[in-house]
Design a protein around this motif. Sequence first.
Motif, PDB file in Angstrom:
ATOM      1  N   ALA A 208      48.585  16.736  -6.037  1.00 60.15           N
ATOM      2  CA  ALA A 208      49.279  17.271  -6.690  1.00 60.15           C
ATOM      3  C   ALA A 208      49.310  17.159  -8.139  1.00 60.15           C
ATOM      4  O   ALA A 208      48.515  16.048  -8.851  1.00 60.15           O
ATOM      5  CB  ALA A 208      50.840  16.525  -6.419  1.00 60.15           C
ATOM      6  N   SER A 209      49.670  18.098  -8.925  1.00 61.45           N
ATOM      7  CA  SER A 209      49.636  18.093 -10.469  1.00 61.45           C
ATOM      8  C   SER A 209      50.788  17.056 -10.889  1.00 61.45           C
ATOM      9  O   SER A 209      51.899  17.050 -10.154  1.00 61.45           O
ATOM     10  CB  SER A 209      50.000  19.380 -10.924  1.00 61.45           C
ATOM     11  OG  SER A 209      48.825  19.993 -10.784  1.00 61.45           O
TER      12      SER A 209
ATOM     13  N   TRP B  99      43.918  12.237  -5.658  1.00 61.18           N
ATOM     14  CA  TRP B  99      44.931  12.250  -6.377  1.00 61.18           C
ATOM     15  C   TRP B  99      44.701  11.997  -7.692  1.00 61.18           C
ATOM     16  O   TRP B  99      43.490  12.029  -8.351  1.00 61.18           O
ATOM     17  CB  TRP B  99      45.969  11.026  -5.767  1.00 61.18           C
ATOM     18  CG  TRP B  99      47.373  11.182  -5.888  1.00 61.18           C
ATOM     19  CD1 TRP B  99      48.279  10.729  -6.964  1.00 61.18           C
ATOM     20  CD2 TRP B  99      48.104  12.011  -4.901  1.00 61.18           C
ATOM     21  NE1 TRP B  99      49.437  11.512  -6.716  1.00 61.18           N
ATOM     22  CE2 TRP B  99      49.642  12.206  -5.509  1.00 61.18           C
ATOM     23  CE3 TRP B  99      47.697  13.037  -3.778  1.00 61.18           C
ATOM     24  CZ2 TRP B  99      50.388  12.570  -4.954  1.00 61.18           C
ATOM     25  CZ3 TRP B  99      48.934  13.517  -3.258  1.00 61.18           C
ATOM     26  CH2 TRP B  99      50.318  13.371  -3.789  1.00 61.18           C
TER      27      TRP B  99
ATOM     28  N   GLN C 163      52.357  27.261 -11.046  1.00 66.10           N
ATOM     29  CA  GLN C 163      51.108  27.033 -10.098  1.00 66.10           C
ATOM     30  C   GLN C 163      51.281  27.884  -8.577  1.00 66.10           C
ATOM     31  O   GLN C 163      52.275  27.675  -8.096  1.00 66.10           O
ATOM     32  CB  GLN C 163      50.992  25.563 -10.198  1.00 66.10           C
ATOM     33  CG  GLN C 163      50.746  24.750 -11.347  1.00 66.10           C
ATOM     34  CD  GLN C 163      51.389  23.495 -10.787  1.00 66.10           C
ATOM     35  OE1 GLN C 163      52.305  23.009 -10.712  1.00 66.10           O
ATOM     36  NE2 GLN C 163      49.977  22.376 -10.961  1.00 66.10           N
TER      37      GLN C 163
ATOM     38  N   ASP D 219      46.585  22.891  -6.098  1.00 64.33           N
ATOM     39  CA  ASP D 219      47.233  21.567  -5.208  1.00 64.33           C
ATOM     40  C   ASP D 219      47.359  21.917  -3.820  1.00 64.33           C
ATOM     41  O   ASP D 219      47.717  23.016  -3.389  1.00 64.33           O
ATOM     42  CB  ASP D 219      48.584  21.452  -6.014  1.00 64.33           C
ATOM     43  CG  ASP D 219      48.462  20.826  -7.326  1.00 64.33           C
ATOM     44  OD1 ASP D 219      47.379  20.812  -7.937  1.00 64.33           O
ATOM     45  OD2 ASP D 219      49.724  20.782  -8.209  1.00 64.33           O
TER      46      ASP D 219
ATOM     47  N   HIS E 203      43.186  20.126 -12.351  1.00 63.80           N
ATOM     48  CA  HIS E 203      44.321  19.180 -12.163  1.00 63.80           C
ATOM     49  C   HIS E 203      45.227  19.937 -13.143  1.00 63.80           C
ATOM     50  O   HIS E 203      44.855  20.239 -14.464  1.00 63.80           O
ATOM     51  CB  HIS E 203      44.032  17.718 -12.696  1.00 63.80           C
ATOM     52  CG  HIS E 203      45.389  16.936 -12.818  1.00 63.80           C
ATOM     53  ND1 HIS E 203      46.181  16.648 -11.877  1.00 63.80           N
ATOM     54  CD2 HIS E 203      45.660  16.599 -13.812  1.00 63.80           C
ATOM     55  CE1 HIS E 203      47.130  16.138 -12.212  1.00 63.80           C
ATOM     56  NE2 HIS E 203      46.999  15.867 -13.412  1.00 63.80           N
TER      57      HIS E 203
END
Length: 466
Positions: A106-107, A155, A59, A63, A52
């Motif tokens: 997602a980050s 998540w 990035q 993700d 994460h």
Amino acid sequence: MIRLTDIFLDSNKIIGKIKPLHGVNNGPVSDHFWIDTSRYYKEIGVPYIRLHDTDLPSQRMVDTRHIFKDFSADENDPSNYDFAFTDVLIGKIKACGAETIYRLGASIEHTEKKYFVFPPDDFEKYARICLNIIRHYNSGWADGFYYDLKYFEIWNEPDLFEKMWNGGTPEQYYKFYEILTKMIKKEYPEAQVGGYAGCNAYCEEYFDGFFEHIKKTGAPIDFFSYHIYADDLRDFVKLNEHVNRKLNAHGYAELPVILDEWNIFTGEFWESIMGEGFEYNRKFLFERIKNEVGAAFCAASLSLFQNLRIDAAAYYDGQPKMYWCGLFDLYGVPLKPYYSFVYFGELYRKSSECLCMVGSAQKSSAISFGVEHEHIAKEPKQQNDSDGIFATAATDGKTMGILLVNYDGTDTRVMLHFNGLESINNLKIRTTDRLNTDRRDFVPTAGAVLPVTIMKNSVIYLEFDL
């Protein structure tokens, strides 16, 4: 004036197993693979690596939107996926011998404008994309692998709405979790799925809503995950006990609990480190993560977690470029907190936890600093002979190891009492404190009552033959 206290140990009384608490978020490669700390992850024996905020903020991996870049494209066409960077990362993780906790989603986005932290437009399609990512790593899909990744977290911190579930509702997340976990379990029944990686597990409305939904819909859950950042370890105990009570109330007394983000922190979270005028506060907070205070905090936390309802844990973060990384400097050179993880890793390898009681009242590490596990007050605590002293011991039948920590307590002369032993032989001592980084000493023979002086914010690992 130095205080005195006692620790009582018995290598013949096995009280359980040392748990895989020395996991780490991210690594062993980062910064576009410039930095590779694999040799150090192997020395620790990192059991879990959670993915994460991987290579944040530049990035290209992990993700969902970095692997499947065009959400309007055909999710069944392998050419629409870019696994290149994630392939390298997970290959490195496997080479370290660690399990992956793959956070699907997602980050975090700290910027005012958000790009990826919105609820997906189509939950079913998003779930199929995630399933194809799992197929790539577990079933060879799209020129993939057969890695048998087991842990999938749905998540991250959807209860941190603006930064992680922007514009969404709790009910939307519950439904999203249901759809994704059911789809994963249908094809991979052995997979371990869970969430919700809560940033505020105290929020009863969110907690209750989540568990009521999964019970009502039959959505699978194999672990519950949550996060905490604090510098008072009583806060860790309070939150863990809250989580324990809530899980029990919902009928999940046996559900594994993963604390997969934790670190030392003081003050209002983002408000005290972001923006103009906080430079000295940032410097204090993030340098503390990397020095002897951070080392003592990490070692004390690992010792404490062994006594709480925490089945696995992952420190945030292992990427040298991250402010939150206390393990390495910017270049990947180990810092003092790194050795706290090395020492705990030695206990984990020994596997069997021995009886270890701290202080004149002979309490476990979980309550050695005045915590009685219920209604913990924030007022200044009553001082006793073992405030801040933590100890955990383990054996493999041939040797015994002891992790001894003084986190923010006064300098202390500890008498270690080894029950059933007349003497100890081949004593190896490793010390990390303000003046030393993994200093090593050796004592050929010592008595069964061993005096050890441990200064404020110090970590000592002792090992000897049985």
